[in-house]
Scaffold this active site. Structure first.
Site, PDB file in Angstrom:
ATOM      1  N   LYS A  54       0.842  -1.199   0.000  1.00 13.40           N
ATOM      2  CA  LYS A  54       0.000   0.000   0.000  1.00 13.40           C
ATOM      3  C   LYS A  54       0.873   1.243   0.000  1.00 13.40           C
ATOM      4  O   LYS A  54       0.636   2.176  -0.760  1.00 13.40           O
ATOM      5  CB  LYS A  54      -0.930  -0.010   1.229  1.00 13.40           C
ATOM      6  CG  LYS A  54      -2.093  -0.971   1.060  1.00 13.40           C
ATOM      7  CD  LYS A  54      -2.842  -1.220   2.361  1.00 13.40           C
ATOM      8  CE  LYS A  54      -3.878  -2.328   2.147  1.00 13.40           C
ATOM      9  NZ  LYS A  54      -4.505  -2.819   3.367  1.00 13.40           N
ATOM     10  N   GLN A  98      -5.045  -1.503   9.476  1.00 11.50           N
ATOM     11  CA  GLN A  98      -4.959  -2.836   8.886  1.00 11.50           C
ATOM     12  C   GLN A  98      -5.612  -3.867   9.803  1.00 11.50           C
ATOM     13  O   GLN A  98      -5.283  -3.951  10.992  1.00 11.50           O
ATOM     14  CB  GLN A  98      -3.478  -3.192   8.642  1.00 11.50           C
ATOM     15  CG  GLN A  98      -3.263  -4.513   7.947  1.00 11.50           C
ATOM     16  CD  GLN A  98      -3.752  -4.507   6.498  1.00 11.50           C
ATOM     17  OE1 GLN A  98      -3.517  -3.578   5.748  1.00 11.50           O
ATOM     18  NE2 GLN A  98      -4.442  -5.569   6.114  1.00 11.50           N
ATOM     19  N   ASP A 121     -11.348   2.797   3.950  1.00  8.96           N
ATOM     20  CA  ASP A 121     -11.760   1.387   3.857  1.00  8.96           C
ATOM     21  C   ASP A 121     -13.283   1.275   3.781  1.00  8.96           C
ATOM     22  O   ASP A 121     -13.819   0.211   3.445  1.00  8.96           O
ATOM     23  CB  ASP A 121     -11.264   0.616   5.097  1.00  8.96           C
ATOM     24  CG  ASP A 121     -10.195  -0.405   4.753  1.00  8.96           C
ATOM     25  OD1 ASP A 121     -10.033  -0.708   3.556  1.00  8.96           O
ATOM     26  OD2 ASP A 121      -9.537  -0.901   5.681  1.00  8.96           O
TER      27      ASP A 121
END
Ligand code: NAD
Length: 300
Positions: A54, A98, A121
């Site tokens: 990422k 994460q 997200d």
């Protein structure tokens, strides 16, 4: 084999190009650099690889990238304090924590502490609500990637019968909402669905997000249907040598590709789209934060 292969690697590269073009324009015209902060708690090896990728891809499209790597025993209070700091930071437009988090941390609490406008997200309860009510959410990256590929392939999805196999909060449910938003007739199938084969056979679009290797065989697929395989499963591959493995999807690619009209492979289908959509969401968040027009083709 008759199906057209939907090449997620190539498509994700085109999404990243669009993102990079928009990032350059934001810099030139507005002096803005979209910023993405990724928070990793603990040392899960798979998560470390994702976070590294990422970061690399964020920098490659010209955005500002920050990584916060915290010890596995980080307290909830310390993690929430970091999120608060990132929420306040004007240089950060996207925050990603994460998952999975270590067991002592409450994932819902942590995700819902992120400013919904920076929740790239799309897991914050406010974004789930906005998606469910057809408003402007941050959309979860994997289903957004699937939607982009489906729109690219079909143009309009209106009136098509779609079956989503899997009802998770991160893939199945948001995928179903997005398809509904594009006027598909949507069925959500799951582990308790009766006659799954018959349900899948009715679908013009099948999205498989289960996590069971090759569980959808070709004879479940309606001839000409579009198959999006989200599953990532590692199976043993004795043909490659002792102890070797390979990645496969939830769909049996060999038999399904003989029947489907189009299909995503695993690997090289949905997978590469997920990070590309994270970058797209970060640009979208930056534009929204500054009241600027959103990049075309990068949102739902
Ligand atoms: P999950 O375990 O949270 O959900 C799986 C879903 O499948 C559940 O809703 C369950 O009801 C359903 N299910 C289980 N057994 C079933 C059966 N026999 N028949 C029908 N439905 C059944 O998983 P998830 O997080 O949604 O992920 C699903 C898959 O997608 C996994 O393989 C995961 O690795 C993969 N994934 C890929 C990406 C990507 O970037 N490509 C992103 C997220 C998840």
């Amino acid at each position: 084999m008759s199906a057209q292969i939907i090449d997620g690697k190539a498509f994700s590269a085109s999404v990243r190009d669009k993102v990079a073009t928009h990032v350059a324009r934001l810099k030139d015209e507005h002096g803005l650099t979209p910023g993405l902060a990724v928070v990793l708690v603990g040392e899960d090896p798979a998560s470390q690889v994702y976070v590294r990728n990422k970061g690399k891809q964020t920098i490659a499209v010209g955005m500002h990238s920050i990584e916060h790597k915290l010890a596995a025993d980080t307290s909830e209070a310390d993690l929430l304090a970091l999120i608060d700091q990132l929420n306040q930071d004007p240089a950060i437009h996207g925050i990603l924590v994460q998952l999975p988090l270590p067991d002592h941390l409450n994932e819902d609490l942590v995700i819902n502490a992120i400013d919904p406008a920076k929740d790239v997200d799309g897991f914050h309860i406010s974004n789930v609500g906005l998606l469910g009510t057809g408003q402007k959410p941050m959309v979860p990256c994997t289903p957004l990637g699937c939607l982009m590929m489906l729109r690219d392939h079909h143009g309009s999805l209106s009136g098509l019968d779609a079956v989503v196999i899997g009802r998770s909060n991160i893939v199945g449910k948001p995928m179903a909402q997005l398809l509904l938003g594009d006027s598909c007739t949507v069925t959500i199938a799951h582990s308790r669905t009766k006659d799954l084969a018959d349900v899948v056979r009715r679908a013009d679009i099948v999205v498989a997000a289960v996590g069971r290797a090759q569980m959808v065989p070709g004879d479940w697929i309606k001839p000409g249907a579009t198959v999006i395989d989200v599953g990532i499963n590692r199976i043993s591959a004795p043909d490659k040598g002792e102890g070797k493995t390979r990645l496969v999807g939830d769909v049996d690619f060999a038999s399904a590709s003989a029947v489907a009209g189009a299909i995503t492979p695993v690997p090289g289908g949905v997978g590469p789209m997920t990070i590309a959509c994270l970058l797209a969401n970060t640009v979208t968040a930056c534009c929204r934060a500054h009241g600027l027009a959103e990049p075309e083709g990068l949102t739902a």
